[in-house]
Design a protein around this motif. Structure first.
Motif, PDB file in Angstrom:
ATOM      1  N   ALA A  82       9.150 -15.544  38.335  1.00  0.00           N
ATOM      2  CA  ALA A  82       8.881 -14.997  39.950  1.00  0.00           C
ATOM      3  C   ALA A  82       9.036 -16.231  41.397  1.00  0.00           C
ATOM      4  CB  ALA A  82       7.587 -14.136  39.792  1.00  0.00           C
ATOM      5  N   LEU A  83       7.848 -17.130  40.856  1.00  0.00           N
ATOM      6  CA  LEU A  83       8.261 -17.791  42.297  1.00  0.00           C
ATOM      7  C   LEU A  83       9.527 -17.911  43.082  1.00  0.00           C
ATOM      8  CD1 LEU A  83       5.264 -19.838  42.343  1.00  0.00           C
ATOM      9  CD2 LEU A  83       5.781 -17.395  44.171  1.00  0.00           C
ATOM     10  N   ASP A  84      10.136 -18.842  41.667  1.00  0.00           N
ATOM     11  CA  ASP A  84      12.062 -19.200  41.640  1.00  0.00           C
ATOM     12  C   ASP A  84      12.841 -17.803  42.773  1.00  0.00           C
ATOM     13  OD1 ASP A  84      11.299 -21.672  40.861  1.00  0.00           O
ATOM     14  OD2 ASP A  84      10.760 -21.270  39.018  1.00  0.00           O
ATOM     15  N   ALA A  85      12.745 -16.784  42.008  1.00  0.00           N
ATOM     16  CA  ALA A  85      13.168 -15.808  42.530  1.00  0.00           C
ATOM     17  C   ALA A  85      12.883 -14.912  43.767  1.00  0.00           C
ATOM     18  CB  ALA A  85      13.360 -14.485  41.135  1.00  0.00           C
ATOM     19  N   GLY A  86      11.653 -15.242  44.206  1.00  0.00           N
ATOM     20  CA  GLY A  86      10.882 -15.373  44.990  1.00  0.00           C
ATOM     21  C   GLY A  86      10.342 -13.620  45.381  1.00  0.00           C
ATOM     22  N   GLN A  87       9.804 -13.547  44.316  1.00  0.00           N
ATOM     23  CA  GLN A  87       8.783 -12.140  44.143  1.00  0.00           C
ATOM     24  C   GLN A  87       8.125 -12.640  44.049  1.00  0.00           C
ATOM     25  OE1 GLN A  87      11.132  -9.156  41.444  1.00  0.00           O
ATOM     26  NE2 GLN A  87      13.284 -10.301  41.314  1.00  0.00           N
ATOM     27  N   PRO A  88       6.658 -11.264  44.068  1.00  0.00           N
ATOM     28  CA  PRO A  88       5.208 -11.353  43.479  1.00  0.00           C
ATOM     29  C   PRO A  88       5.753 -11.358  42.410  1.00  0.00           C
ATOM     30  CG  PRO A  88       5.694  -9.366  44.953  1.00  0.00           C
ATOM     31  CD  PRO A  88       7.218 -10.547  45.015  1.00  0.00           C
ATOM     32  N   SER A  89       4.182 -12.727  41.051  1.00  0.00           N
ATOM     33  CA  SER A  89       4.392 -11.993  40.193  1.00  0.00           C
ATOM     34  C   SER A  89       3.716 -11.237  39.696  1.00  0.00           C
ATOM     35  CB  SER A  89       3.495 -13.304  39.661  1.00  0.00           C
ATOM     36  OG  SER A  89       2.110 -13.123  40.015  1.00  0.00           O
ATOM     37  N   ALA A  90       3.214 -10.380  40.436  1.00  0.00           N
ATOM     38  CA  ALA A  90       2.510  -9.086  40.707  1.00  0.00           C
ATOM     39  C   ALA A  90       3.472  -7.722  39.708  1.00  0.00           C
ATOM     40  CB  ALA A  90       1.348  -8.708  41.201  1.00  0.00           C
ATOM     41  N   ALA A  91       4.400  -8.259  40.706  1.00  0.00           N
ATOM     42  CA  ALA A  91       5.333  -7.142  40.625  1.00  0.00           C
ATOM     43  C   ALA A  91       5.607  -7.154  38.955  1.00  0.00           C
ATOM     44  CB  ALA A  91       6.785  -7.396  41.014  1.00  0.00           C
ATOM     45  N   ILE A  92       6.085  -7.782  38.664  1.00  0.00           N
ATOM     46  CA  ILE A  92       6.465  -8.508  37.581  1.00  0.00           C
ATOM     47  C   ILE A  92       5.351  -7.956  36.024  1.00  0.00           C
ATOM     48  CG2 ILE A  92       6.995 -10.057  34.900  1.00  0.00           C
ATOM     49  CD1 ILE A  92       8.639 -11.183  36.680  1.00  0.00           C
ATOM     50  N   LEU A  93       4.065  -8.577  36.072  1.00  0.00           N
ATOM     51  CA  LEU A  93       3.145  -8.400  35.374  1.00  0.00           C
ATOM     52  C   LEU A  93       2.524  -7.452  35.082  1.00  0.00           C
ATOM     53  CD1 LEU A  93       1.684 -12.134  35.037  1.00  0.00           C
ATOM     54  CD2 LEU A  93       2.977 -10.578  33.495  1.00  0.00           C
ATOM     55  N   GLU A  94       2.269  -6.819  36.327  1.00  0.00           N
ATOM     56  CA  GLU A  94       1.512  -5.116  36.478  1.00  0.00           C
ATOM     57  C   GLU A  94       2.526  -4.008  36.508  1.00  0.00           C
ATOM     58  OE1 GLU A  94      -0.103  -5.144  40.416  1.00  0.00           O
ATOM     59  OE2 GLU A  94      -1.294  -6.987  39.697  1.00  0.00           O
ATOM     60  N   ASP A  95       3.569  -4.342  35.715  1.00  0.00           N
ATOM     61  CA  ASP A  95       4.485  -2.565  34.926  1.00  0.00           C
ATOM     62  C   ASP A  95       4.391  -2.200  33.488  1.00  0.00           C
ATOM     63  OD1 ASP A  95       6.317  -1.526  35.046  1.00  0.00           O
ATOM     64  OD2 ASP A  95       8.856  -2.501  34.729  1.00  0.00           O
ATOM     65  N   ALA A  99       0.138   1.519  27.115  1.00  0.00           N
ATOM     66  CA  ALA A  99      -1.111   1.081  27.241  1.00  0.00           C
ATOM     67  C   ALA A  99      -1.601   1.690  26.359  1.00  0.00           C
ATOM     68  CB  ALA A  99      -1.727   0.845  28.771  1.00  0.00           C
ATOM     69  N   HIS A 100      -2.152   1.421  25.528  1.00  0.00           N
ATOM     70  CA  HIS A 100      -3.259   2.293  23.986  1.00  0.00           C
ATOM     71  C   HIS A 100      -4.409   1.105  23.173  1.00  0.00           C
ATOM     72  CE1 HIS A 100      -3.083   4.881  20.994  1.00  0.00           C
ATOM     73  NE2 HIS A 100      -3.529   4.175  20.181  1.00  0.00           N
ATOM     74  N   ARG A 101      -5.367   1.979  23.820  1.00  0.00           N
ATOM     75  CA  ARG A 101      -6.362   0.929  23.222  1.00  0.00           C
ATOM     76  C   ARG A 101      -6.640  -0.168  24.329  1.00  0.00           C
ATOM     77  NH1 ARG A 101      -7.801   3.444  17.634  1.00  0.00           N
ATOM     78  NH2 ARG A 101      -8.243   5.951  18.381  1.00  0.00           N
ATOM     79  N   ASN A 102      -6.244  -1.489  23.281  1.00  0.00           N
ATOM     80  CA  ASN A 102      -6.730  -3.058  23.388  1.00  0.00           C
ATOM     81  C   ASN A 102      -4.820  -3.208  23.756  1.00  0.00           C
ATOM     82  OD1 ASN A 102      -9.040  -3.180  23.653  1.00  0.00           O
ATOM     83  ND2 ASN A 102      -9.413  -3.157  21.533  1.00  0.00           N
ATOM     84  N   THR A 103      -4.213  -2.720  23.384  1.00  0.00           N
ATOM     85  CA  THR A 103      -3.120  -2.430  23.746  1.00  0.00           C
ATOM     86  C   THR A 103      -2.503  -2.859  25.270  1.00  0.00           C
ATOM     87  OG1 THR A 103      -2.287  -2.707  21.299  1.00  0.00           O
ATOM     88  CG2 THR A 103      -0.133  -2.626  22.841  1.00  0.00           C
ATOM     89  N   ARG A 104      -1.947  -3.017  25.712  1.00  0.00           N
ATOM     90  CA  ARG A 104      -1.329  -3.490  27.342  1.00  0.00           C
ATOM     91  C   ARG A 104      -0.015  -4.222  27.240  1.00  0.00           C
ATOM     92  NH1 ARG A 104      -1.685  -5.803  31.971  1.00  0.00           N
ATOM     93  NH2 ARG A 104      -1.695  -4.455  33.811  1.00  0.00           N
ATOM     94  N   VAL A 105       1.298  -3.121  27.276  1.00  0.00           N
ATOM     95  CA  VAL A 105       2.226  -3.801  27.266  1.00  0.00           C
ATOM     96  C   VAL A 105       3.072  -3.699  28.447  1.00  0.00           C
ATOM     97  CG1 VAL A 105       5.131  -3.784  25.915  1.00  0.00           C
ATOM     98  CG2 VAL A 105       2.848  -2.765  25.015  1.00  0.00           C
ATOM     99  N   SER A 106       3.547  -4.843  28.643  1.00  0.00           N
ATOM    100  CA  SER A 106       4.236  -5.371  30.439  1.00  0.00           C
ATOM    101  C   SER A 106       5.221  -6.350  30.427  1.00  0.00           C
ATOM    102  CB  SER A 106       3.474  -5.387  31.639  1.00  0.00           C
ATOM    103  OG  SER A 106       2.757  -6.524  31.157  1.00  0.00           O
ATOM    104  N   PRO A 107       5.724  -6.240  30.859  1.00  0.00           N
ATOM    105  CA  PRO A 107       6.704  -7.746  30.962  1.00  0.00           C
ATOM    106  C   PRO A 107       6.176  -9.085  31.116  1.00  0.00           C
ATOM    107  CG  PRO A 107       8.253  -6.345  32.612  1.00  0.00           C
ATOM    108  CD  PRO A 107       6.749  -5.491  32.217  1.00  0.00           C
ATOM    109  N   ARG A 108       6.701 -10.135  30.529  1.00  0.00           N
ATOM    110  CA  ARG A 108       6.189 -11.446  31.276  1.00  0.00           C
ATOM    111  C   ARG A 108       6.888 -12.318  31.383  1.00  0.00           C
ATOM    112  NH1 ARG A 108       2.739 -12.353  25.021  1.00  0.00           N
ATOM    113  NH2 ARG A 108       1.900 -13.905  26.038  1.00  0.00           N
ATOM    114  N   THR A 109       8.330 -11.755  31.622  1.00  0.00           N
ATOM    115  CA  THR A 109       8.834 -13.105  31.858  1.00  0.00           C
ATOM    116  C   THR A 109      10.143 -12.081  33.299  1.00  0.00           C
ATOM    117  OG1 THR A 109      11.206 -13.061  30.608  1.00  0.00           O
ATOM    118  CG2 THR A 109       9.004 -14.669  30.141  1.00  0.00           C
TER     119      THR A 109
END
Length: 328
Positions: A82-95, A99-109
């Motif tokens: 994300a930093l190499d692309a000039g983006q905040p990492s939160a924009a990726i990981l907080e998308d 979400a279901h119980r203990n499963t939380r699916v979001s992009p990681r790259t």
């Protein structure tokens, strides 16, 4: 030589180390400077630019921890990408896709984020890349989210039942038992997203359908989220057949790895051919993953890279052999 020391809260230092220091080891491997964590003091040693880059990554990670993220070794890749692309990492990981119980699916790259955004934006998306890049898992998560959000009325999961050593006819049981080994990864992803009872109910009602690709012929798939997995094992004719099943109100996601084709040597992969045919067609997108997007065990990333290097050496040797033969 430059040095920078960051004093962290004890809880943040513990998260930054990770279980058995796994996150810290990955941080040491990925950063261009030396990294030391003693108690709650993180020290970065190296050239001025390297220390500055390392500090930026650490500050991003600290921010993620403060917002409640649990760090894993793959998180380092997401942050640095994300930093190499000039983006905040939160924009990726907080998308959060699902979400279901203990499963939380979001992009990681970064590429996974592009893939997810592409599926949202386009009617047909192709996710092409090596094993472990999350192509199928993310697609199933988006399908479940679309179903639960009533954007579609059913999910259809399919893949070609390509024989690899055993023929379907020699496997015991009815047709469902025969195709289960081929479709098991799709079942596994579903059970990661939903309670088993809910999955069973959806199967019984026909809301979720899992079937071999041959069963798609002659159908029109309306109001559906359709996923074709292992598409590198389709023929060009099968790929065309599948894509022309698209109906109104539907989305299609096609995933595969063109380096793992199980077709006969003289048979071209439909996933390769389709890229040559549809690459510029509107509302169809191609997202290509690389070894940097592998989010399984870190050894998988190294295995993928080693095979990629080997294939490149083989290609160059063949090219050199052809040139030498032409010159004789």
């Amino acid at each position: 030589m430059a040095r920078r020391q960051l004093t962290l809260d004890n809880e943040i230092a513990a998260e930054l180390a990770g279980s058995a220091d796994a996150v810290l080891r990955e941080l040491e491997r990925r950063l261009p400077c030396d990294v030391y964590l003693r108690g709650n003091v993180l020290t970065l040693d190296g050239s001025e630019p390297a220390v500055r880059e390392g500090a930026a990554v650490v500050e991003e990670l600290v921010g993620l921890i403060e917002r409640g993220h649990e760090l894993a070794p793959a998180t380092i890749d997401a942050v640095t990408g994300a930093l190499d692309a000039g983006q905040p990492s939160a924009a990726i990981l907080e998308d959060v896709i699902w979400a279901h119980r203990n499963t939380r699916v979001s992009p990681r790259t970064l590429n996974q984020k592009r893939y997810v955004d592409s599926v949202r934006k386009h009617t047909i998306t192709f996710g092409i890349g090596p094993a472990g890049t999350g192509k199928t898992f993310l697609a199933v998560a988006m399908a479940v989210a679309a179903l639960e959000g009533r954007d579609v009325s059913r999910i259809i999961l399919t893949r070609p039942a390509v024989e690899a050593g055993e023929r379907l006819g020699f496997l015991p049981g009815d047709i469902q038992a025969k195709v289960d080994p081929y479709l098991r990864p799709l079942f596994d992803a579903l059970y990661d997203m939903l309670d088993p009872e809910r999955v069973s109910t959806y199967f019984d009602r026909g809301v979720i359908e899992v079937a071999p690709l041959a069963f798609m012929r002659g159908r029109t798939l309306n109001d559906s989220f359709v996923i074709l997995d292992e598409a590198q094992n389709t023929s060009p004719e099968q790929m065309k057949m599948f894509l022309t099943r698209l109906g109104y109100g539907s989305k299609m996601v096609v995933t595969g790895d063109i380096t793992q084709v199980d077709l006969p040597p003289d048979q071209r992969s439909g996933l390769v051919v389709v890229g040559e045919i549809l690459d510029s067609v509107k509302d169809i997108a191609f997202v290509r993953f690389g070894g940097e997007d592998v989010v399984r065990h870190e050894l998988v990333q190294r295995i993928v890279a080693a095979y990629s290097d080997y294939a490149e050496r083989e290609r160059r040797e063949k090219e050199n052999g052809s040139r030498n033969a032409d010159g004789r």
